[in-house]
Enzyme design. Structure first.
Site, PDB file in Angstrom:
ATOM      1  N   THR A  10       1.891   2.774  -4.676  1.00  0.00           N
ATOM      2  CA  THR A  10       1.255   3.934  -4.050  1.00  0.00           C
ATOM      3  C   THR A  10       2.211   4.715  -3.166  1.00  0.00           C
ATOM      4  O   THR A  10       2.237   5.950  -3.216  1.00  0.00           O
ATOM      5  CB  THR A  10       0.047   3.477  -3.202  1.00  0.00           C
ATOM      6  OG1 THR A  10      -0.855   2.733  -4.028  1.00  0.00           O
ATOM      7  CG2 THR A  10      -0.683   4.671  -2.617  1.00  0.00           C
ATOM      8  N   ASN A  11       2.990   4.020  -2.354  1.00  0.00           N
ATOM      9  CA  ASN A  11       3.874   4.678  -1.391  1.00  0.00           C
ATOM     10  C   ASN A  11       5.276   4.093  -1.411  1.00  0.00           C
ATOM     11  O   ASN A  11       5.471   2.921  -1.756  1.00  0.00           O
ATOM     12  CB  ASN A  11       3.320   4.536   0.042  1.00  0.00           C
ATOM     13  CG  ASN A  11       2.037   5.298   0.251  1.00  0.00           C
ATOM     14  OD1 ASN A  11       1.983   6.508   0.057  1.00  0.00           O
ATOM     15  ND2 ASN A  11       0.987   4.603   0.646  1.00  0.00           N
ATOM     16  N   ILE A  12       6.229   4.935  -1.023  1.00  0.00           N
ATOM     17  CA  ILE A  12       7.581   4.486  -0.687  1.00  0.00           C
ATOM     18  C   ILE A  12       7.680   4.545   0.827  1.00  0.00           C
ATOM     19  O   ILE A  12       7.454   5.593   1.437  1.00  0.00           O
ATOM     20  CB  ILE A  12       8.654   5.377  -1.323  1.00  0.00           C
ATOM     21  CG1 ILE A  12       8.621   5.258  -2.848  1.00  0.00           C
ATOM     22  CG2 ILE A  12      10.050   5.008  -0.804  1.00  0.00           C
ATOM     23  CD1 ILE A  12       9.591   6.195  -3.561  1.00  0.00           C
ATOM     24  N   GLY A 105       6.073 -10.745  -7.124  1.00  0.00           N
ATOM     25  CA  GLY A 105       6.443  -9.407  -6.686  1.00  0.00           C
ATOM     26  C   GLY A 105       7.439  -9.439  -5.538  1.00  0.00           C
ATOM     27  O   GLY A 105       7.347 -10.285  -4.642  1.00  0.00           O
ATOM     28  N   ASP A 107       7.802  -7.433  -3.024  1.00  0.00           N
ATOM     29  CA  ASP A 107       7.183  -7.221  -1.718  1.00  0.00           C
ATOM     30  C   ASP A 107       6.486  -8.480  -1.228  1.00  0.00           C
ATOM     31  O   ASP A 107       6.499  -8.798  -0.031  1.00  0.00           O
ATOM     32  CB  ASP A 107       6.206  -6.038  -1.763  1.00  0.00           C
ATOM     33  CG  ASP A 107       5.209  -6.125  -2.919  1.00  0.00           C
ATOM     34  OD1 ASP A 107       5.340  -7.026  -3.772  1.00  0.00           O
ATOM     35  OD2 ASP A 107       4.304  -5.270  -2.970  1.00  0.00           O
ATOM     36  N   ARG A 108       5.900  -9.251  -2.146  1.00  0.00           N
ATOM     37  CA  ARG A 108       5.224 -10.485  -1.762  1.00  0.00           C
ATOM     38  C   ARG A 108       6.218 -11.509  -1.224  1.00  0.00           C
ATOM     39  O   ARG A 108       5.949 -12.206  -0.243  1.00  0.00           O
ATOM     40  CB  ARG A 108       4.452 -11.048  -2.964  1.00  0.00           C
ATOM     41  CG  ARG A 108       3.439 -10.063  -3.541  1.00  0.00           C
ATOM     42  CD  ARG A 108       2.714 -10.614  -4.735  1.00  0.00           C
ATOM     43  NE  ARG A 108       1.754 -11.648  -4.327  1.00  0.00           N
ATOM     44  CZ  ARG A 108       0.986 -12.302  -5.188  1.00  0.00           C
ATOM     45  NH1 ARG A 108       1.065 -12.046  -6.484  1.00  0.00           N
ATOM     46  NH2 ARG A 108       0.126 -13.209  -4.751  1.00  0.00           N
ATOM     47  N   THR A 129      -2.242  -2.339  -1.889  1.00  0.00           N
ATOM     48  CA  THR A 129      -3.172  -1.457  -2.574  1.00  0.00           C
ATOM     49  C   THR A 129      -4.244  -2.296  -3.255  1.00  0.00           C
ATOM     50  O   THR A 129      -5.435  -1.988  -3.198  1.00  0.00           O
ATOM     51  CB  THR A 129      -2.427  -0.595  -3.613  1.00  0.00           C
ATOM     52  OG1 THR A 129      -1.412   0.146  -2.951  1.00  0.00           O
ATOM     53  CG2 THR A 129      -3.372   0.353  -4.312  1.00  0.00           C
ATOM     54  N   THR A 181     -26.991   7.623   0.232  1.00  0.00           N
ATOM     55  CA  THR A 181     -25.952   7.184  -0.705  1.00  0.00           C
ATOM     56  C   THR A 181     -24.623   6.941  -0.011  1.00  0.00           C
ATOM     57  O   THR A 181     -23.960   5.924  -0.237  1.00  0.00           O
ATOM     58  CB  THR A 181     -25.774   8.234  -1.817  1.00  0.00           C
ATOM     59  OG1 THR A 181     -26.997   8.375  -2.532  1.00  0.00           O
ATOM     60  CG2 THR A 181     -24.678   7.815  -2.790  1.00  0.00           C
TER      61      THR A 181
END
Length: 274
Positions: A10-12, A105, A107-108, A129, A181
Site C-alpha cells: 500500500t505505501n512506501i 515477508g 517486513d515481517r 494492510t 447502515t
C-alpha cells in the site's frame, strides 16, 4: 545518513537516521510498476521534504514485498554507488523456524528483529494492510504467525461487492448495535476488527508462553504500522506497546548488525548502549 525504505503493498515509507537516531519519516503510495527512474524521483522528492538529498545518504537499508520495486531500488543503489542491505531470510540476523523460510515477508522478519532487540522475547508484532501477527520465540527465532484480512480491505470489499453499502468513515461508534447502515458498518468493522486482532493475539500469546514455560502476560505484544495511530486500534486488548516506526527501526538495526553501521539509539530498553 542511513536511508531506511519499507516498500509495502500500500505505501512506501522512508526513515532518515542520523548517528543512529530516527530524525524524519515520510510516506507515499506504492506504485508497483514504477521504473527505477520513477522510484528514484519519488525517494529524492521525499528526502527533499526534510532538506536532504541522496548526496547526504551514506547507506540504504530496505525491506520490500514488491519484487519489481526491490529490483528498482537495487538499480538505484548501484547507480548512486550507495551500499544497500536488502532484508531477506538470508540477511536478517534471526533464525527462521518456519517450513519455508524463503517465503517469509521481509517486513515481517524486520519487525521480528526489531521486537526482539527493542522489547525482548518472546514477542508478537501486529501490523499491516492485512492483519498480520508475527511471533518471536523466547530464543529470538522467528517462528511464523497468522494473517487475516485487514480492516480497510474488508471495507473495500463491502463497498465493491454490495449494491447498497457505502464507503464509510473509520470512527468508533458509541454502541455495538447500529441504528442505521453507517453505524452498523462502523460497529461491525471496528469492533469486529478489535475482536479479531485481540482473539488471534491471545491465542498466539498462549502458544508462545506454553513453549517458553511462562505466563501469557509475559509475552510482549507490539502494534505497529500506519493503523497503529488510530484511536480504535489503540483499544485492541492485550497490546503492550504501540510503535509506529518499528519497521524502520528494524531496518536500522539490520544495517548496523550486517554492515557495521551506526547502532540504533532510539527506544533501547534499560539504557542499552547505542
Amino acid at each position: 545518513m542511513l536511508l531506511a525504505v519499507d516498500i509495502g503493498n500500500t505505501n512506501i515509507t522512508i526513515g532518515l537516521f542520523r548517528a543512529g537516531v530516527l530524525t524524519a519519516t515520510r510516506r507515499a503510495a506504492t506504485r508497483g510498476r514504477a521504473s527505477a527512474d520513477e522510484l528514484e524521483l519519488l525517494l529524492d522528492g521525499l528526502l527533499r521534504l526534510d532538506d536532504a538529498s541522496f548526496a547526504d545518504v551514506s547507506g540504504i537499508s530496505c525491506a520490500s514485498v514488491v519484487p519489481a520495486l526491490t529490483e528498482a531500488i537495487e538499480a538505484i543503489a548501484t547507480r548512486r554507488d550507495r551500499p544497500l542491505v536488502v532484508a531477506t531470510a538470508g540477511t536478517v540476523p534471526l533464525a527462521v523456524r518456519t517450513d519455508r523460510p524463503q517465503e517469509a515477508g521481509a517486513d515481517r522478519l524486520v519487525n521480528a528483529l526489531a521486537a526482539a532487540r527493542l522489547y525482548g522475547t518472546p514477542a508478537v508484532v501486529v501490523f499491516g494492510t492485512a492483519t498480520t501477527l508475527d511471533c518471536v520465540a523466547a530464543d529470538g527465532a522467528y517462528v511464523g504467525g497468522a494473517i487475516a484480512p485487514g480492516l480497510e480491505l474488508g471495507l473495500e470489499a463491502l463497498a465493491a461487492r454490495t449494491a447498497k453499502l457505502p464507503r464509510i468513515e473509520l470512527r468508533t461508534p458509541d454502541r455495538a448495535i447500529g441504528r442505521d447502515t453507517v453505524s452498523a458498518m462502523q460497529s461491525g468493522t471496528i469492533f469486529g476488527y478489535q475482536a479479531l486482532a485481540a482473539g488471534l493475539l491471545a491465542r498466539v500469546r498462549r502458544e508462545l508462553a506454553d513453549a517458553a514455560g511462562i505466563a501469557p502476560a509475559d509475552v510482549k505484544a507490539i502494534l505497529t504500522g500506519g493503523l497503529s495511530a488510530a484511536p480504535w486500534a489503540r483499544a485492541i486488548e492485550g497490546v503492550d506497546a504501540i510503535d509506529p516506526d518499528l519497521t524502520l527501526k528494524g531496518l536500522a538495526i539490520l544495517h548496523a548488525e550486517v554492515s557495521g553501521g551506526e547502532p540504533l539509539k532510539l527506544g533501547l530498553p534499560g539504557g542499552a548502549p547505542g
